[in-house]
Design a protein around this motif. Sequence first.
Motif, PDB file in Angstrom:
ATOM      1  N   LYS A 164     -15.388  -3.333  26.381  1.00 43.17           N
ATOM      2  CA  LYS A 164     -15.745  -3.164  25.051  1.00 43.17           C
ATOM      3  C   LYS A 164     -14.558  -2.001  24.480  1.00 43.17           C
ATOM      4  N   LEU A 165     -14.203  -1.307  25.191  1.00 48.30           N
ATOM      5  CA  LEU A 165     -13.227  -0.212  24.899  1.00 48.30           C
ATOM      6  C   LEU A 165     -11.834  -0.925  24.628  1.00 48.30           C
ATOM      7  N   THR A 166     -11.422  -1.464  25.695  1.00 44.35           N
ATOM      8  CA  THR A 166     -10.119  -2.099  25.861  1.00 44.35           C
ATOM      9  C   THR A 166      -9.987  -3.206  24.478  1.00 44.35           C
ATOM     10  N   LYS A 167     -11.118  -3.823  24.347  1.00 45.87           N
ATOM     11  CA  LYS A 167     -11.170  -4.585  23.143  1.00 45.87           C
ATOM     12  C   LYS A 167     -11.173  -4.403  22.155  1.00 45.87           C
ATOM     13  N   TYR A 168     -11.636  -3.155  22.050  1.00 45.79           N
ATOM     14  CA  TYR A 168     -11.482  -2.149  20.562  1.00 45.79           C
ATOM     15  C   TYR A 168     -10.051  -2.131  20.147  1.00 45.79           C
ATOM     16  N   PHE A 169      -9.353  -1.670  21.351  1.00 50.52           N
ATOM     17  CA  PHE A 169      -7.793  -1.447  20.774  1.00 50.52           C
ATOM     18  C   PHE A 169      -7.127  -2.812  20.654  1.00 50.52           C
ATOM     19  N   ILE A 170      -7.442  -3.739  21.382  1.00 51.91           N
ATOM     20  CA  ILE A 170      -6.680  -5.182  21.086  1.00 51.91           C
ATOM     21  C   ILE A 170      -7.047  -5.308  19.533  1.00 51.91           C
ATOM     22  N   ARG A 171      -8.426  -5.078  19.068  1.00 52.13           N
ATOM     23  CA  ARG A 171      -8.777  -5.588  17.706  1.00 52.13           C
ATOM     24  C   ARG A 171      -7.868  -4.725  16.856  1.00 52.13           C
ATOM     25  N   GLN A 172      -7.786  -3.598  17.040  1.00 54.24           N
ATOM     26  CA  GLN A 172      -6.807  -2.652  16.232  1.00 54.24           C
ATOM     27  C   GLN A 172      -5.544  -3.147  16.352  1.00 54.24           C
ATOM     28  N   HIS A 173      -4.861  -3.475  17.081  1.00 51.17           N
ATOM     29  CA  HIS A 173      -3.541  -4.210  17.251  1.00 51.17           C
ATOM     30  C   HIS A 173      -3.427  -5.647  16.514  1.00 51.17           C
ATOM     31  N   HIS A 174      -4.458  -6.258  16.447  1.00 50.13           N
ATOM     32  CA  HIS A 174      -4.256  -7.603  16.092  1.00 50.13           C
ATOM     33  C   HIS A 174      -4.695  -7.730  14.449  1.00 50.13           C
ATOM     34  N   MET A 175      -5.720  -6.824  14.166  1.00 58.58           N
ATOM     35  CA  MET A 175      -6.345  -6.850  12.855  1.00 58.58           C
ATOM     36  C   MET A 175      -6.172  -5.482  12.219  1.00 58.58           C
ATOM     37  N   PRO A 176      -5.017  -5.224  12.022  1.00 56.61           N
ATOM     38  CA  PRO A 176      -4.801  -3.418  11.289  1.00 56.61           C
ATOM     39  C   PRO A 176      -5.211  -3.870   9.686  1.00 56.61           C
ATOM     40  N   ARG A 177      -5.960  -2.889   9.287  1.00 53.37           N
ATOM     41  CA  ARG A 177      -6.600  -3.164   7.776  1.00 53.37           C
ATOM     42  C   ARG A 177      -5.144  -2.143   7.150  1.00 53.37           C
ATOM     43  N   PRO A 178      -4.687  -3.156   5.956  1.00 58.05           N
ATOM     44  CA  PRO A 178      -3.903  -2.530   5.364  1.00 58.05           C
ATOM     45  C   PRO A 178      -4.574  -1.538   4.493  1.00 58.05           C
ATOM     46  N   HIS A 179      -3.961  -0.094   4.386  1.00 53.68           N
ATOM     47  CA  HIS A 179      -4.452   0.923   3.481  1.00 53.68           C
ATOM     48  C   HIS A 179      -4.184   0.875   2.032  1.00 53.68           C
ATOM     49  N   LEU A 180      -4.679  -0.150   1.374  1.00 53.04           N
ATOM     50  CA  LEU A 180      -4.238  -0.474  -0.035  1.00 53.04           C
ATOM     51  C   LEU A 180      -5.225   0.491  -1.065  1.00 53.04           C
ATOM     52  N   LYS A 181      -6.462   0.499  -0.554  1.00 50.09           N
ATOM     53  CA  LYS A 181      -7.195   1.636  -1.513  1.00 50.09           C
ATOM     54  C   LYS A 181      -6.686   2.918  -1.357  1.00 50.09           C
ATOM     55  N   GLU A 182      -6.323   3.570  -0.146  1.00 47.64           N
ATOM     56  CA  GLU A 182      -6.013   4.788  -0.042  1.00 47.64           C
ATOM     57  C   GLU A 182      -4.589   4.896  -0.717  1.00 47.64           C
TER      58      GLU A 182
ATOM     59  N   ALA B  19       1.004  -1.158   0.014  1.00 45.63           N
ATOM     60  CA  ALA B  19       0.197   0.178   0.038  1.00 45.63           C
ATOM     61  C   ALA B  19       0.693   1.262  -0.051  1.00 45.63           C
ATOM     62  N   ALA B  20       1.983   1.249   0.723  1.00 40.84           N
ATOM     63  CA  ALA B  20       2.874   2.216   1.007  1.00 40.84           C
ATOM     64  C   ALA B  20       3.508   2.717  -0.364  1.00 40.84           C
ATOM     65  N   MET B  21       3.370   1.939  -1.109  1.00 38.73           N
ATOM     66  CA  MET B  21       4.219   2.485  -2.762  1.00 38.73           C
ATOM     67  C   MET B  21       3.099   2.315  -3.551  1.00 38.73           C
ATOM     68  N   GLY B  22       1.871   2.461  -3.499  1.00 46.12           N
ATOM     69  CA  GLY B  22       0.725   2.651  -4.273  1.00 46.12           C
ATOM     70  C   GLY B  22       0.286   1.348  -5.185  1.00 46.12           C
ATOM     71  N   GLY B  23       0.690   0.075  -4.563  1.00 40.50           N
ATOM     72  CA  GLY B  23       0.925  -1.026  -5.361  1.00 40.50           C
ATOM     73  C   GLY B  23      -0.322  -1.839  -5.125  1.00 40.50           C
ATOM     74  N   THR B  24      -0.714  -2.789  -5.817  1.00 47.01           N
ATOM     75  CA  THR B  24      -1.666  -3.780  -5.781  1.00 47.01           C
ATOM     76  C   THR B  24      -1.153  -5.057  -5.460  1.00 47.01           C
ATOM     77  N   PRO B  25      -1.323  -5.937  -4.518  1.00 55.22           N
ATOM     78  CA  PRO B  25      -0.957  -7.051  -4.213  1.00 55.22           C
ATOM     79  C   PRO B  25      -1.350  -8.199  -5.221  1.00 55.22           C
ATOM     80  N   VAL B  26      -0.332  -9.113  -5.615  1.00 56.45           N
ATOM     81  CA  VAL B  26      -0.724 -10.201  -6.737  1.00 56.45           C
ATOM     82  C   VAL B  26      -0.704 -11.866  -5.808  1.00 56.45           C
ATOM     83  N   GLY B  27       0.443 -11.877  -5.208  1.00 52.27           N
ATOM     84  CA  GLY B  27       0.507 -13.191  -4.559  1.00 52.27           C
ATOM     85  C   GLY B  27       1.572 -13.212  -3.236  1.00 52.27           C
TER      86      GLY B  27
END
Lengths: 337, 337
Positions: free
Chosen positions: A188-206, A83-91
């Motif tokens: 609920k709040l602390t689990k939100y942070f754990i989720r962000q830590h464990h399942m970060p979304r790669p900003h490919l579209k951005e 994502a950081a290079m503006g690319g599209t993943p292939v494999g």
Amino acid sequence: MNMTTLRELGEFGLIKRIAEYFPVQSENMSGIGDDCAILPFNDKENMLVTTDMLIENRHFLLDKITPYELGYKSLSVNLSDIAAMGGTPVGAFLSIGIPSKIDLLFIDRFFEGLKFLSGKTHTLLLGGDTTGSPDNLVINIAVIGKAEKDYIKRRSSAKPGDIVCVTGNLGDSAAGLKVLLENVPYTKLTKYFIRQHHMPRPHLKEGQWLSKQDGIRAMIDISDGVESDIHRIMESSLVGAQLEMDKLPVSKELNLAQQQFSWNIWEIALNGGEDYCLMTTVDPLKYENINETYLKIFHHPLYKIGTITGHTGKLELYLNGRKITTEKHGFDHFKNM
Amino acid sequence: MNMTTLRELGEFGLIKRIAEYFPVQSENMSGIGDDCAILPFNDKENMLVTTDMLIENRHFLLDKITPYELGYKSLSVNLSDIAAMGGTPVGAFLSIGIPSKIDLLFIDRFFEGLKFLSGKTHTLLLGGDTTGSPDNLVINIAVIGKAEKDYIKRRSSAKPGDIVCVTGNLGDSAAGLKVLLENVPYTKLTKYFIRQHHMPRPHLKEGQWLSKQDGIRAMIDISDGVESDIHRIMESSLVGAQLEMDKLPVSKELNLAQQQFSWNIWEIALNGGEDYCLMTTVDPLKYENINETYLKIFHHPLYKIGTITGHTGKLELYLNGRKITTEKHGFDHFKNM
């Protein structure tokens, strides 16, 4: 006799040393020193390659992360580099060293997490290596992507006067790590942070969209923390930067945590790693136009957090207009050993 | 509830399971199940990708291998996979997890060994990941190569009647491992075996030349042992095979070791892994012509060791014309856990 130790050298020192061993003397290739290596592919596109290793008890704890999350995250951290290079993943290519304590149910859940993100981002798992491991679970993923030659973004293109921007909230992932390490009770709040830590979304579209905009200069993903990663842009582009701490975008959850736990959320947002959103530097004359369209597509602004300066190597931090100093620095894999 | 354990499933069972999770539904791509994955590159060539993970105390012992040898071998095992498809290496990506016991001198020597083979084979080190490791040294290398589309050799092209051949001596590497594990005293002879085990030469030139010959059908590198690797050709090509144990080419050194240590060198040659020469199946009508030129270029014959049969899945072993049975099988990374 060489008296420098690895710890003194640090991670970036080691990477520089490796780059000296292996200089790439080819005009159309680019090796060590950016989020991905760049190789020629066809007339229009270049190939991008990146790889990341995750080791149990170093990058994750088996009693803190679920196998599904681990499968997801192992791929996600690599996709973030694409994502950081503006690319599209292939494999993707997975090497996995499995100790005897790991059962098949774990493996199945791991592959379900990996498959979920693989499907969502059209990244095919094309190969790898499976082996036993004497002790810790070890995961390495390499991802191959592609990007149009004219649009690839590097760390080295920032210019004095550029506006420094990020594509997402900062600090949520580091807050999740803090919850895990300090055994803050699960809510609920602390689990939100754990989720962000464990399942970060790669900003490919951005990344893909930004890379095509005239006026976007340097780009990097935030893996080690804003302060660490702005230093990489500064070093590659031979510039300086000033960041406005109070402009760092933070989630309403992190604001809530500041009230509940008295956390210094600006420190967390600045130094915490693994947000895996993108940081980019933008031609100030083109920011307004870019941001206007960005807002329509992504439903939030391209957050301004500072400015690139001509003071090569110098990072200046401001809080509410006042210059401040900060002691902490981003994560170094050897200095924190 | 899934009651199968990873150990019961074994390495090949796990790979099959992964392949089921990630089917590759594209005509011009080929994923899990060969030495390398194949991706489209340009009109004439395909891209090859392979990756291998080496973990301390699993694949190597720090008091047995020198850092120079380890750097060499980490790259070599990957180049061997490129050789097995008839490819030419382009770039390598190294992930290394370094525990605190490793010093900078070790790292420098490691890179010298890697650089030597990288230079010799024109494989550029283009990127990677450096990190700390809590305990064991972990190395993962991914190599990207290329090969002309028409010449890529797969495991799945063997036909009944084909002659099974290998490009080099068998068993020397396994003899080296035996010396190390059984603490056989170091002599000129035993050091020769250790060297073969630690610094195997990838048969790139052989693979490239063979892949261009009409009549060469299936190809694979010998990493887990002839018996294991012929099974992979048999499974991919849906054929059987018979091997003549007394035709397995062994070095004069291994013959000498038979006399000195009373080793069963046919067992070692058949089951021992990590020789990293190539095994190929050849159209019997074309073998003579191919071998004649091969002999001129490589100064030894393309060694005949057996024949492909129509008895799908069945491996028959002969010793001096007599059918024999053998108990041992090649290395399985999970069954040997």
